[in-house]
Design an enzyme around this catalytic site. Structure first.
Site, PDB file in Angstrom:
ATOM      1  N   ASP A   9       0.857  -1.184   0.000  1.00 50.05           N
ATOM      2  CA  ASP A   9       0.000   0.000   0.000  1.00 50.05           C
ATOM      3  C   ASP A   9       0.893   1.232   0.000  1.00 50.05           C
ATOM      4  OD1 ASP A   9      -2.048  -1.777   0.164  1.00 50.05           O
ATOM      5  OD2 ASP A   9      -2.762  -1.152   2.141  1.00 50.05           O
ATOM      6  N   ASP A 130     -15.212  -3.317  -1.957  1.00 52.41           N
ATOM      7  CA  ASP A 130     -14.885  -3.136  -0.545  1.00 52.41           C
ATOM      8  C   ASP A 130     -16.187  -2.928   0.215  1.00 52.41           C
ATOM      9  OD1 ASP A 130     -12.248  -3.116  -1.465  1.00 52.41           O
ATOM     10  OD2 ASP A 130     -12.248  -0.935  -1.660  1.00 52.41           O
TER      11      ASP A 130
END
Length: 256
Positions: A9, A130
């Site tokens: 990330d 998500d």
């Protein structure tokens, strides 16, 4: 065989992890993402998962320099998501040599783009879903909507996308184990491969996912557990390669 995919990330050019998508809970693991990416490849990764957290939040491609450096160093395929909200941005990344681009927010806000891109670039487009308590979140998880994850899976199963990445926000970055019921529900609906993400904190968690391969789960993204040293990548790859039914049964008993 389920593919283990280590995650990087990116936030302000560094390799970080968030807890449950909270930008106020950031842990930096490495200020040299390309070095980290090369390490994962050296340890046996066959694919790398990149997320541009700045892009996910703002829609601006603020980590392209780091992405290019990672691409230059690696020979394995890269999939990337975060802030890819236009056809042009997706095609720029494909032109850069990214194997797959992951679209989340735009898939919900303008699903026709997914249909157009997947027709033009078959097996290059991945939809990222998500969700928290079954409801989808967008724009770097900062915006919650009332759309059910199951409805999105049904819709995008009818396109030429390569896969759907399913992330349960309530488990992401927690190391508390995956939401197996959520994953199973989506896998049973989908007609395209699903990649699971969120909550993996132990080898037992990996083993708990393996039976879902028969339902269509073919990949598993792992982040914080690798950075925290809960287990190493080589160990995770070995467990999947040499999976033993009794090990899976025992792992499920431990979680009961």
């Amino acid at each position: 065989m389920i593919e283990i995919i280590p995650a990087i990330d990116l936030l302000k050019g560094s390799c970080v992890r968030l807890v449950q998508g909270d930008y106020n809970e950031v842990t930096e693991f490495n200020d040299n993402p390309s070095q980290q990416a090369l390490l994962w490849q050296t340890l046996g990764a066959k694919r790398l998962h990149l997320v541009d957290l700045d892009g996910a939040k703002t829609g601006e491609p603020l980590n392209d320099s780091a992405i290019r450096k990672i691409k230059e160093k690696l020979s394995i395929p890269i999939q990337i998501g975060g802030g890819i909200r236009t056809i042009q941005r997706a095609e720029d990344l494909i032109e850069l040599g990214v194997d797959r681009v992951i679209l989340g927010t735009i898939a919900i806000e303008n699903p026709n783009i997914i249909e157009k891109l997947s027709e033009k670039h078959p097996n290059k487009i991945v939809v990222g879903i998500d969700a928290k308590e079954g409801k989808v979140a967008t724009r770097g998880w900062t915006n919650n909507c009332e759309m059910d994850a199951t409805e999105l899976v049904k819709r995008f199963s009818q396109t030429n996308i390569a896969a759907i990445i399913c992330t349960d926000i309530s488990t992401d970055g927690t190391l508390m184990g995956p939401n197996l019921d959520f994953l199973r529900e989506l896998a049973l609906i989908s007609t395209v491969p699903l990649i699971a993400s969120g909550g993996i904190g132990s080898i037992s968690d990996i083993l708990s996912i393996l039976p879902l391969e028969q339902n269509g789960i073919n990949g598993l993204i792992i982040g914080r557990a690798l950075y925290d040293g809960a287990f190493d990548l080589a160990e995770a790859l070995k467990v999947v390669k040499n999976q033993d039914l009794q090990d899976i049964v025992n792992a499920n008993k431990d979680q009961a």
